[in-house]
Scaffold this active site. Structure first.
Site, short mmCIF file in Angstrom:
data_model
loop_
_atom_site.label_atom_id
_atom_site.label_comp_id
_atom_site.label_asym_id
_atom_site.label_seq_id
_atom_site.Cartn_x
_atom_site.Cartn_y
_atom_site.Cartn_z
N LYS A 1 0.87 -0.76 -0.27
CA LYS A 1 -0.42 -0.04 0.05
C LYS A 1 1.18 1.16 0.38
O LYS A 1 0.35 2.06 -0.56
CB LYS A 1 -0.41 -0.06 0.94
CG LYS A 1 -1.89 -0.97 1.45
CD LYS A 1 -2.54 -1.17 2.73
CE LYS A 1 -3.70 -2.43 2.30
NZ LYS A 1 -4.67 -2.19 2.83
N ASP B 1 -9.88 2.16 2.12
CA ASP B 1 -9.51 1.72 3.75
C ASP B 1 -10.37 2.94 4.93
O ASP B 1 -11.48 2.43 5.57
CB ASP B 1 -8.39 1.44 4.28
CG ASP B 1 -7.80 0.24 3.74
OD1 ASP B 1 -8.52 -0.69 3.13
OD2 ASP B 1 -6.64 0.06 3.65
#
Ligand SMILES: NC(=O)c1ccc[n+]([C@@H]2O[C@H](COP(=O)([O-])OP(=O)(O)OC[C@H]3O[C@@H](n4cnc5c(N)ncnc54)[C@H](OP(=O)(O)O)[C@@H]3O)[C@@H](O)[C@H]2O)c1
Length: 306
Positions: free
Chosen positions: A86, A122
């Site tokens: 990420k 997220d």
């Protein structure tokens, strides 16, 4: 579900991956075989009548740049990124959305018009996940975040700041990362102290005697570490710190309770696993790729926790 590799991407046509419907979306991670994203996103594609398939790609950190080039060449629509990509993937996209840049991590890539853009779902997905799991609003909670230095932890901490949560306690194995994040977030927590004279934002060492005084002043504990992914991982929080007034949210997205959730349930705490976050962050990613509402009901059913 087959997991694809860099070698498969290199010989895509030869391997017949373009048969109808073609694979044009995927989750990229290391490890990735456990991911529930393919079953959920394929259910969403089917329900929406979109003629694509979504697959899992086992790509190591040193393969990521080449894999990105190949996804571009193979006309991919989008990607999800999971552990450990990420943060590294930020450098590989042409543009990074403003919130994702502030977080410093992306979990979604959109390929459109010859360009790639990086997003973080997220963070907003977490608000919906907490509401879904506990019927409460994140902004009303005092949150203790374990794993604040990781990609997911940073995203959740930012979202707590944007939500103006009452308190945020940052905990990380590498303490310096929690301290650095606390410095970055300090301006967001400079407002009035609704709860009296205690600090609204703190970085605390991952030590039982440092965590113990925090517990009575916390509503929600979030495990955003990778502890629990493996069957025999140690508990991220000692049993003696688990109290009945707590809500415990473990980001690990699996139906089998992690040892943290088992211990928390024994202590009388309310518990939830990361499936709600997986659902909501994935639905937001789908909406970025296709500019239309995600079929959340079908996605939830595909995760088997409807
Ligand atoms: N449900 C969902 O949709 C969803 C979404 C995102 C993430 N997740 C889950 O969240 C977890 C973290 O993901 P990520 O992308 O943030 O990973 P990451 O960037 O690799 O970060 C890992 C975090 O775990 C900590 N950690 C690793 N090993 C540890 C150990 N042995 N003891 C204590 N701390 C340890 C790291 O601390 P250091 O900084 O000290 O290395 C860091 O804070 C994973 O389990 C992932 O599957 C779930």
């Amino acid at each position: 579900m087959t997991t694809h590799t860099l070698a498969d991407l290199q010989k895509w046509e030869e391997k017949g991956r373009d048969r109808s419907p073609p694979i044009r979306l995927g989750v990229v991670g290391d490890p990735v075989a456990h991911s529930l994203s393919p079953q959920m996103q394929n259910a969403a594609l089917e329900k929406s009548g979109l003629d694509f398939r979504y697959a899992a790609f086992q790509i190591s950190p040193n393969e990521l740049a080449e894999a990105f080039d190949l996804f571009r060449k193979r006309d991919f629509v989008g990607l999800n990124l999971t552990v450990p990509h990420k943060i590294a993937a930020l450098a590989l996209v042409d543009e990074v959305e403003e919130h994702a840049r502030e977080i410093g991590a992306i979990n979604t890539v959109v390929f459109r018009g010859g360009k790639s853009s990086g997003w973080n779902t997220d963070a907003p997905g977490f608000v919906a996940a907490i509401r879904d799991a506990f019927s409460v609003d994140l902004r009303d909670l005092r949150v203790l975040l374990l794993g604040a230095g990781g990609g997911a932890g940073r995203a959740l901490a930012r979202q707590c700041a944007w939500e103006n949560c009452e308190r945020l306690v940052l905990v990380n194995r590498t303490f310096e990362k929690a301290q650095a994040l606390a410095r970055e977030l300090a301006p967001s927590f400079a407002g009035p102290r609704v709860l009296g004279p205690e600090a609204r934002l703190e970085a605390v060492r991952w030590e039982e005697n440092a965590l113990r005084p925090q517990i009575a002043r916390i509503d929600l504990v979030v495990n955003a570490t990778t502890l629990g992914l493996k069957l025999f991982d140690p508990l991220p929080l000692s049993r003696s710190l688990l109290a009945p007034h707590l809500m415990i949210y473990d980001l690990i997205a699996q139906e089998r309770p992690t040892s943290l959730l088992e211990a928390a349930a024994e202590a009388g705490a309310r518990c939830a696993n990361g499936l709600t976050l997986l659902l909501h962050q994935s639905a937001l990613a789908f909406e970025l790729w296709f500019d239309r509402p995600a079929p959340r009901t079908e996605m939830r059913v595909a995760l088997r926790f409807a």
